[in-house]
Design a protein around this motif. Sequence first.
Motif, PDB file in Angstrom:
ATOM      1  N   ARG A 285      -6.581  -6.585   0.319  1.00  0.00           N
ATOM      2  CA  ARG A 285      -6.799  -6.141   1.695  1.00  0.00           C
ATOM      3  C   ARG A 285      -8.087  -6.675   2.318  1.00  0.00           C
ATOM      4  NH1 ARG A 285      -4.471   0.124   1.612  1.00  0.00           N
ATOM      5  NH2 ARG A 285      -2.345  -0.482   2.167  1.00  0.00           N
TER       6      ARG A 285
ATOM      7  N   GLU B  56      -2.518   6.760   4.289  1.00  0.00           N
ATOM      8  CA  GLU B  56      -1.891   5.446   4.074  1.00  0.00           C
ATOM      9  C   GLU B  56      -0.698   5.212   5.001  1.00  0.00           C
ATOM     10  OE1 GLU B  56      -1.752   1.745   2.448  1.00  0.00           O
ATOM     11  OE2 GLU B  56      -3.109   3.254   1.655  1.00  0.00           O
TER      12      GLU B  56
ATOM     13  N   GLY C 294       0.812  -1.211   0.000  1.00  0.00           N
ATOM     14  CA  GLY C 294       0.000   0.000   0.000  1.00  0.00           C
ATOM     15  C   GLY C 294       0.844   1.259   0.000  1.00  0.00           C
TER      16      GLY C 294
ATOM     17  N   ILE D  14      -8.308   3.425  -0.825  1.00  0.00           N
ATOM     18  CA  ILE D  14      -7.524   3.116  -2.024  1.00  0.00           C
ATOM     19  C   ILE D  14      -8.389   3.128  -3.281  1.00  0.00           C
ATOM     20  CG2 ILE D  14      -7.724   0.581  -2.058  1.00  0.00           C
ATOM     21  CD1 ILE D  14      -4.440   2.477  -2.540  1.00  0.00           C
TER      22      ILE D  14
END
Length: 396
Positions: free
Chosen positions: A177, A116, A13, A83
């Motif tokens: 995820r 993030e 990520g 995301i």
Amino acid sequence: MIYRRTLFIICIGYFIDFYDLTIFSASYVSLLKEQFNLINTVDIQSTYLLINNYYTAGIVIGGILFGILSDKFGRIAMIRYSILLYSFSIILSIFTHSLPIFIFLRFISGIGLSAEFATSSVLIAELLPTNLANRYTNLLYLCGVLGGMTATYMSGISWKLMFLFGGVAGLLLYILRSKIYESLLFKNLTTHINRGQLSLLFHKNNILKLINLLLLITPFYFLISIMFLYPKFMPITIDLSVAIRKILFGFFIGNIISVGFATILINKFKNYKLFLLFNMLIFVLIMPVFIFISDKYVFFYACILGLLGGGLPTVWVQLVVKSYGTNLRATATASLTAFGRMTCIIFNLLFQSWLTNPNIFIKNAIIMICLLTMIVCLVIYYTKNNYNKELNFIEN
């Protein structure tokens, strides 16, 4: 280690996060020429600063928003769904020839990736003991550096391919995820405890801590704001876009060295302040000498600048994580990161007003470097080292 898959996925990520932080800086010259027909160097750099300000504004808004939501609903949920916002906006950016629409999409992209690094660092700290958390936070940043290097390399091929790769990678990460571990400290919070209460950051007992922590990271944001403008004021003959790619590659190599050095130093002496002082020494000695850097020394100079950019954010974020309770930790870490990014807007506005006069730019830049050094060294002196502090506490 039972958390290995989780750690691997959150590192991917930050690879994408850093990739996006780099793609526009690495390609803005060719992108603005090709997509928006800008030719003049001053116009290109002014437009770059304008777009970067809106992108930074997105990071600030998204950082605060997703930080609060991370404390209310969980660290994993937020880094997963944010995301998606990034992925769609970055793909759509390829197809627009309207500068206002492109600016808006960069703004949305900033919101999507805003929390993030901060939220991932919180998750690492809450999953692992201090010595391992230090190593994996540094590994997280290293993965980000690899993302930045990938973006820099691809910028020499095609900026459109670079944007498309970022968007598709984000969509794949969303799928990955779906099955990773949540923080046990967060899951064990009882329902009656106030979570993600932003006002607690500005409470009279916390406001001085917030200001001190924010000042500690300001030199890093000054650096990443100004280093892409340095080539215009260096005695070099190479093309601007080539110079920027050299600076980026050198900067990232310096990052890798800095992160490795930070890991060794912090785990050996168990003191965050030593590394912060080391960084400020490099900052005041190296930042002002850009006016003497010729073609053959651009890459080497960027490597030294990179020593400021790797270990500093990773050490700083661990200091922040341990400064706040579990019910406010993600909010504080993401918000402080966002406030740090907000200083980029202030710096960009200053730089924009200095751009047309090289003498003013050089003089004011050096004054700012000296001023920041004095302020931050004073803050470091009064900062408590919290390396051994336990994380299982609540912010009241």
